[in-house]
Design a protein around this motif. Structure first.
Motif, PDB file in Angstrom:
ATOM      1  N   PHE A  69       0.827  -1.202   0.000  1.00 22.57           N
ATOM      2  CA  PHE A  69       0.000   0.000   0.000  1.00 22.57           C
ATOM      3  C   PHE A  69       0.867   1.261   0.000  1.00 22.57           C
ATOM      4  CE2 PHE A  69      -2.620   3.191   2.261  1.00 22.57           C
ATOM      5  CZ  PHE A  69      -3.612   3.306   1.312  1.00 22.57           C
ATOM      6  N   GLY A  70       1.934   1.268   0.781  1.00 30.22           N
ATOM      7  CA  GLY A  70       2.846   2.411   0.791  1.00 30.22           C
ATOM      8  C   GLY A  70       3.542   2.599  -0.542  1.00 30.22           C
ATOM      9  N   ALA A  71       3.910   1.501  -1.180  1.00 27.81           N
ATOM     10  CA  ALA A  71       4.545   1.592  -2.492  1.00 27.81           C
ATOM     11  C   ALA A  71       3.572   2.135  -3.535  1.00 27.81           C
ATOM     12  CB  ALA A  71       5.070   0.226  -2.911  1.00 27.81           C
ATOM     13  N   LEU A  72       2.317   1.721  -3.454  1.00 33.24           N
ATOM     14  CA  LEU A  72       1.319   2.233  -4.398  1.00 33.24           C
ATOM     15  C   LEU A  72       1.042   3.714  -4.171  1.00 33.24           C
ATOM     16  CD1 LEU A  72      -1.191  -0.733  -4.531  1.00 33.24           C
ATOM     17  CD2 LEU A  72       0.394  -0.002  -6.302  1.00 33.24           C
ATOM     18  N   LEU A  73       1.033   4.138  -2.914  1.00 31.54           N
ATOM     19  CA  LEU A  73       0.845   5.570  -2.640  1.00 31.54           C
ATOM     20  C   LEU A  73       2.007   6.401  -3.160  1.00 31.54           C
ATOM     21  CD1 LEU A  73      -0.727   5.760   0.914  1.00 31.54           C
ATOM     22  CD2 LEU A  73      -1.726   6.434  -1.247  1.00 31.54           C
ATOM     23  N   LEU A 127       3.852   5.622  -5.701  1.00 31.89           N
ATOM     24  CA  LEU A 127       3.691   5.665  -7.153  1.00 31.89           C
ATOM     25  C   LEU A 127       2.655   6.702  -7.568  1.00 31.89           C
ATOM     26  CD1 LEU A 127       3.840   1.947  -8.289  1.00 31.89           C
ATOM     27  CD2 LEU A 127       5.366   3.785  -8.954  1.00 31.89           C
ATOM     28  N   GLU A 128       1.614   6.860  -6.766  1.00 30.35           N
ATOM     29  CA  GLU A 128       0.615   7.887  -7.067  1.00 30.35           C
ATOM     30  C   GLU A 128       1.184   9.289  -6.914  1.00 30.35           C
ATOM     31  OE1 GLU A 128      -2.375   7.639  -8.473  1.00 30.35           O
ATOM     32  OE2 GLU A 128      -1.753   5.557  -8.681  1.00 30.35           O
ATOM     33  N   ILE A 129       2.022   9.501  -5.895  1.00 28.38           N
ATOM     34  CA  ILE A 129       2.703  10.790  -5.744  1.00 28.38           C
ATOM     35  C   ILE A 129       3.583  11.053  -6.957  1.00 28.38           C
ATOM     36  CG2 ILE A 129       4.479  12.013  -4.419  1.00 28.38           C
ATOM     37  CD1 ILE A 129       3.388  10.640  -1.932  1.00 28.38           C
ATOM     38  N   PHE A 130       4.313  10.032  -7.366  1.00 30.01           N
ATOM     39  CA  PHE A 130       5.187  10.131  -8.530  1.00 30.01           C
ATOM     40  C   PHE A 130       4.392  10.502  -9.782  1.00 30.01           C
ATOM     41  CE2 PHE A 130       7.695   8.196 -11.961  1.00 30.01           C
ATOM     42  CZ  PHE A 130       8.920   8.782 -11.719  1.00 30.01           C
ATOM     43  N   THR A 131       3.270   9.816 -10.010  1.00 32.92           N
ATOM     44  CA  THR A 131       2.447  10.073 -11.185  1.00 32.92           C
ATOM     45  C   THR A 131       1.840  11.471 -11.151  1.00 32.92           C
ATOM     46  OG1 THR A 131       1.905   7.734 -11.283  1.00 32.92           O
ATOM     47  CG2 THR A 131       0.497   9.207 -12.525  1.00 32.92           C
ATOM     48  N   LEU A 132       1.369  11.894 -10.003  1.00 24.61           N
ATOM     49  CA  LEU A 132       0.761  13.211  -9.884  1.00 24.61           C
ATOM     50  C   LEU A 132       1.765  14.331 -10.105  1.00 24.61           C
ATOM     51  CD1 LEU A 132      -2.047  14.315  -9.241  1.00 24.61           C
ATOM     52  CD2 LEU A 132      -1.299  14.565  -6.888  1.00 24.61           C
ATOM     53  N   MET A 133       2.979  14.159  -9.609  1.00 24.83           N
ATOM     54  CA  MET A 133       3.990  15.194  -9.794  1.00 24.83           C
ATOM     55  C   MET A 133       4.524  15.233 -11.231  1.00 24.83           C
ATOM     56  SD  MET A 133       4.207  16.975  -7.188  1.00 24.83           S
ATOM     57  CE  MET A 133       2.711  16.731  -6.293  1.00 24.83           C
ATOM     58  N   VAL A 134       4.605  14.077 -11.882  1.00 26.94           N
ATOM     59  CA  VAL A 134       4.971  14.075 -13.302  1.00 26.94           C
ATOM     60  C   VAL A 134       3.873  14.766 -14.110  1.00 26.94           C
ATOM     61  CG1 VAL A 134       5.294  12.582 -15.313  1.00 26.94           C
ATOM     62  CG2 VAL A 134       6.499  12.088 -13.218  1.00 26.94           C
ATOM     63  N   TYR A 135       2.627  14.525 -13.734  1.00 24.49           N
ATOM     64  CA  TYR A 135       1.510  15.197 -14.408  1.00 24.49           C
ATOM     65  C   TYR A 135       1.595  16.711 -14.222  1.00 24.49           C
ATOM     66  CZ  TYR A 135      -3.177  16.909 -15.318  1.00 24.49           C
ATOM     67  OH  TYR A 135      -4.230  17.629 -15.782  1.00 24.49           O
ATOM     68  N   SER A 136       1.910  17.161 -13.023  1.00 25.49           N
ATOM     69  CA  SER A 136       1.991  18.608 -12.801  1.00 25.49           C
ATOM     70  C   SER A 136       3.147  19.219 -13.586  1.00 25.49           C
ATOM     71  CB  SER A 136       2.121  18.915 -11.315  1.00 25.49           C
ATOM     72  OG  SER A 136       3.361  18.477 -10.825  1.00 25.49           O
ATOM     73  N   SER A 137       4.251  18.506 -13.717  1.00 26.80           N
ATOM     74  CA  SER A 137       5.363  19.007 -14.523  1.00 26.80           C
ATOM     75  C   SER A 137       4.996  19.076 -16.004  1.00 26.80           C
ATOM     76  CB  SER A 137       6.591  18.115 -14.352  1.00 26.80           C
ATOM     77  OG  SER A 137       7.052  18.154 -13.042  1.00 26.80           O
ATOM     78  N   VAL A 161      -4.366  12.509 -21.687  1.00 27.87           N
ATOM     79  CA  VAL A 161      -3.958  11.131 -21.967  1.00 27.87           C
ATOM     80  C   VAL A 161      -3.076  10.604 -20.839  1.00 27.87           C
ATOM     81  CG1 VAL A 161      -2.547   9.715 -23.519  1.00 27.87           C
ATOM     82  CG2 VAL A 161      -4.218  11.298 -24.456  1.00 27.87           C
ATOM     83  N   PHE A 162      -2.130  11.423 -20.372  1.00 29.42           N
ATOM     84  CA  PHE A 162      -1.269  10.990 -19.276  1.00 29.42           C
ATOM     85  C   PHE A 162      -2.071  10.763 -17.998  1.00 29.42           C
ATOM     86  CE2 PHE A 162       1.581  11.690 -15.698  1.00 29.42           C
ATOM     87  CZ  PHE A 162       2.557  10.755 -15.998  1.00 29.42           C
ATOM     88  N   LEU A 163      -3.029  11.619 -17.730  1.00 31.24           N
ATOM     89  CA  LEU A 163      -3.873  11.454 -16.553  1.00 31.24           C
ATOM     90  C   LEU A 163      -4.720  10.182 -16.656  1.00 31.24           C
ATOM     91  CD1 LEU A 163      -4.512  12.893 -13.914  1.00 31.24           C
ATOM     92  CD2 LEU A 163      -6.386  14.013 -15.077  1.00 31.24           C
ATOM     93  N   THR A 164      -5.159   9.843 -17.852  1.00 37.30           N
ATOM     94  CA  THR A 164      -5.916   8.608 -18.066  1.00 37.30           C
ATOM     95  C   THR A 164      -5.051   7.388 -17.766  1.00 37.30           C
ATOM     96  OG1 THR A 164      -7.232   9.699 -19.758  1.00 37.30           O
ATOM     97  CG2 THR A 164      -7.251   7.302 -19.743  1.00 37.30           C
ATOM     98  N   PHE A 165      -3.797   7.409 -18.225  1.00 36.40           N
ATOM     99  CA  PHE A 165      -2.891   6.304 -17.920  1.00 36.40           C
ATOM    100  C   PHE A 165      -2.600   6.224 -16.426  1.00 36.40           C
ATOM    101  CE2 PHE A 165      -1.466   6.480 -22.468  1.00 36.40           C
ATOM    102  CZ  PHE A 165      -1.944   5.218 -22.791  1.00 36.40           C
ATOM    103  N   ALA A 216      -3.529   3.333 -11.264  1.00 32.52           N
ATOM    104  CA  ALA A 216      -4.063   3.289  -9.912  1.00 32.52           C
ATOM    105  C   ALA A 216      -5.096   2.174  -9.760  1.00 32.52           C
ATOM    106  CB  ALA A 216      -4.693   4.630  -9.560  1.00 32.52           C
ATOM    107  N   ALA A 217      -5.948   1.991 -10.754  1.00 35.78           N
ATOM    108  CA  ALA A 217      -6.956   0.924 -10.686  1.00 35.78           C
ATOM    109  C   ALA A 217      -6.307  -0.454 -10.710  1.00 35.78           C
ATOM    110  CB  ALA A 217      -7.934   1.067 -11.849  1.00 35.78           C
TER     111      ALA A 217
END
Length: 98
Positions: A29-33, A35-45, A62-66, A71-72
């Motif tokens: 669960f911590g690893a998945l969280l 990864l979500e931080i990583f994905t969200l910050m790449v999206y913001s960049s 498209v990136f947000l969809t991926f 996450a699912a």
């Protein structure tokens, strides 16, 4: 000027998410969280750079969809792991029992 700070926050967040991902050894669960931080910050960049260059925002969508698909998939893997073993600790898994 605020776009550069937005991209900078995204880069710092990516580094923080990567550090959290490397430090997670026990809990899935911590690893998945992280990864979500990583994905969200790449999206913001990416969003900051696309806004700076005046490009299309379809690439951000498209990136947000991926990211949502990732996450699912991670959540379904977590639920499957908890149902089969009773906890989300990765260290207690034997390769053949999952």
């Amino acid at each position: 000027m605020w776009i550069f700070s937005y991209v900078g926050v995204g880069v710092i967040g990516v580094l923080f998410g990567l550090l959290c991902l490397v430090s997670q050894r026990k809990s899935l669960f911590g690893a998945l969280l992280s990864l979500e931080i990583f994905t969200l910050m790449v999206y913001s960049s990416i969003f900051g750079l696309v806004y700076l260059w005046g490009g299309l925002s379809v690439s951000c969508l498209v990136f947000l969809t991926f990211g949502v698909c990732e996450a699912a998939l991670g959540l379904s893997l977590l639920v499957s792991l908890v149902r089969s073993t009773g906890s989300d600790y990765v260290g207690g898994l034997v390769l053949g029992h999952f």
